[in-house]
Design an enzyme around this catalytic site. Structure first.
Site: not given
Ligand code: NAD
Ligand code: TYD
Length: 339
Positions: A126-128, A150, A154
């Site tokens: 992630t960019d975070e 988090y 990562k």
């Molecule tokens: P999500 O939370 O929707 O899904 C995560 C999945 O991982 C779930 O199905 C969960 O059951 C599984 N999981 C958790 N712990 C586990 C373990 N110990 N063993 C096996 N499975 C396990 O996540 P997402 O939003 O789809 O993100 C997927 C990936 O992309 C993550 O690595 C996240 O850090 C990365 N990412 C997400 C975003 C975003 O905006 N959502 C952005 C950048 C990177």
């Molecule tokens: P989120 O979806 O938790 O992703 P990130 O990992 O980027 O924090 O949140 C996206 C943005 O929205 C972040 O600036 C926090 C804000 N946010 C709210 O303002 N209200 C909410 O209830 C949630 C979940 C997030």
């Protein structure tokens, strides 16, 4: 024919990627390993569950015995590590699982990739990890400055990936992506929470002044980026994945209100998230120049598609927004709403 392990494939982005790969590569076979935490949901994969090219195991990626046996048996060509604990607010309340899954889980996979000579592993990060920037955009060499448990977990995993490449020549590629959005996103994250609240005629809770900036990528565009990185990226390299679509949370909320025909009285400003990163911005020049990737969905197109999907799939998210979810929501928002 290639055999791919996808971890976390029952989550939001993992399930989208499984569907994408089965569609794009009819000769590929996919094994999904997912612990099925609150965020893992087999309903995300109902349409492909019986595909003979797909198999599912419920397991924890930190279970080194299970992972070792699996790699021994399956002889994977590729590994895509999507499994993680992913929600910043949960990491603030309860960081333990983040450290175990995100760091130790990645370590367990790297060990297996090393031992069994897997051709390629892609670490979905992630960019975070870069922290917050008020201007400019993060490049692949920007320093890591994570601000939440988090992002710190990562970042730990990313450091391990790099170390395994340098020390053991493990063929891993790391990606840092901006925020994903699209179908099947668990309704605790900003966009699905706000869309489903509005569909339920409830208010939407904006943290702080709402002027926090996120960069957004639609699911399909992210799948295409990972496809390119997996097949054409250089091992040991890092690729940023970003679209340049940067928006303040408040502007996005106003777009949603418009799309769902609601007025501004649905906005509720609540107490801010501790350590809240002000702005994320990703420079994806390397991905564009080296691998020719550009986004196909504008933010407006993606947002409309996402809203439509949640409108058409109410039973999917209504089931998730009951039971344990309600307890989480009350715990998360009660104190902030009443302060
Ligand atoms: P999500 O939370 O929707 O899904 C995560 C999945 O991982 C779930 O199905 C969960 O059951 C599984 N999981 C958790 N712990 C586990 C373990 N110990 N063993 C096996 N499975 C396990 O996540 P997402 O939003 O789809 O993100 C997927 C990936 O992309 C993550 O690595 C996240 O850090 C990365 N990412 C997400 C975003 C975003 O905006 N959502 C952005 C950048 C990177
Ligand atoms: P989120 O979806 O938790 O992703 P990130 O990992 O980027 O924090 O949140 C996206 C943005 O929205 C972040 O600036 C926090 C804000 N946010 C709210 O303002 N209200 C909410 O209830 C949630 C979940 C997030």
């Amino acid at each position: 024919m290639k055999k791919i392990l996808i971890t976390g494939g029952a989550g939001f982005m993992g399930s989208n990627m499984i569907r994408y790969l089965l569609r794009q590569y009819p000769e590929y076979c996919i094994v999904n390993v997912d612990k099925l935490t609150y965020a893992g949901n087999l309903n995300n994969l109902k349409d492909i569950a019986d595909d003979p090219r797909y198999r599912f195991y419920q397991a924890d990626i930190i279970d080194s015995k299970f992972i070792d046996d699996l790699f021994h048996r399956e002889q994977f060509d590729y590994v895509l590590n999507y499994a993680a604990e992913t929600h910043v607010d949960r990491s603030i309340m309860d960081p333990d699982a983040f450290l175990y899954t995100d760091i130790i889980g990645t370590f367990t996979l790297l060990e297996a990739v090393k031992k069994y000579g897997v051709e390629r592993m892609v670490q979905i990060s992630t960019d975070e990890v870069f922290g917050s920037t008020l201007d400019g955009a993060f490049t692949e060499v920007s320093p890591f400055q994570p601000n939440s448990p988090y992002s710190a977990s990562k970042a730990g995993a990313d450091h391990l990936c790099r170390a395994y490449f340098v020390t053991y020549q493990v063929p891993v590629i790391m990606t840092h992506s901006c925020n994903f959005y699209g179908p099947y996103q668990y309704p605790e994250k900003f966009l699905p929470l706000f869309i489903t609240n509005l569909l339920e005629d409830k208010k939407v809770p904006i943290y702080g002044d709402g002027k926090y900036v996120r960069e957004w990528i639609y699911t399909e565009d992210h799948c295409r980026a990972i496809d390119l990185v997996l097949h054409q990226g250089r091992v040991g390299e890092v690729y940023n994945i970003g679209t340049g679509y940067r928006q303040e949370n408040l502007s996005v909320t106003k777009l949603l209100l418009e799309l769902l025909d609601k007025d501004q009285s649905y906005i509720e400003f609540i107490k801010d998230r501790p350590g809240h990163d002000r702005r994320y911005a990703i420079d994806a020049t390397k991905l564009r120049n080296e691998l020719g990737w550009v986004p196909m969905f504008s933010f407006e197109q993606g947002l409309e598609a996402k809203v439509r999907w949640y409108q058409q799939n109410t039973s999917w998210w209504k089931e998730l927004k009951s039971g344990a979810y309600e307890a989480y929501y009350r715990q998360q928002y009660h104190e902030r709403l009443s302060s």
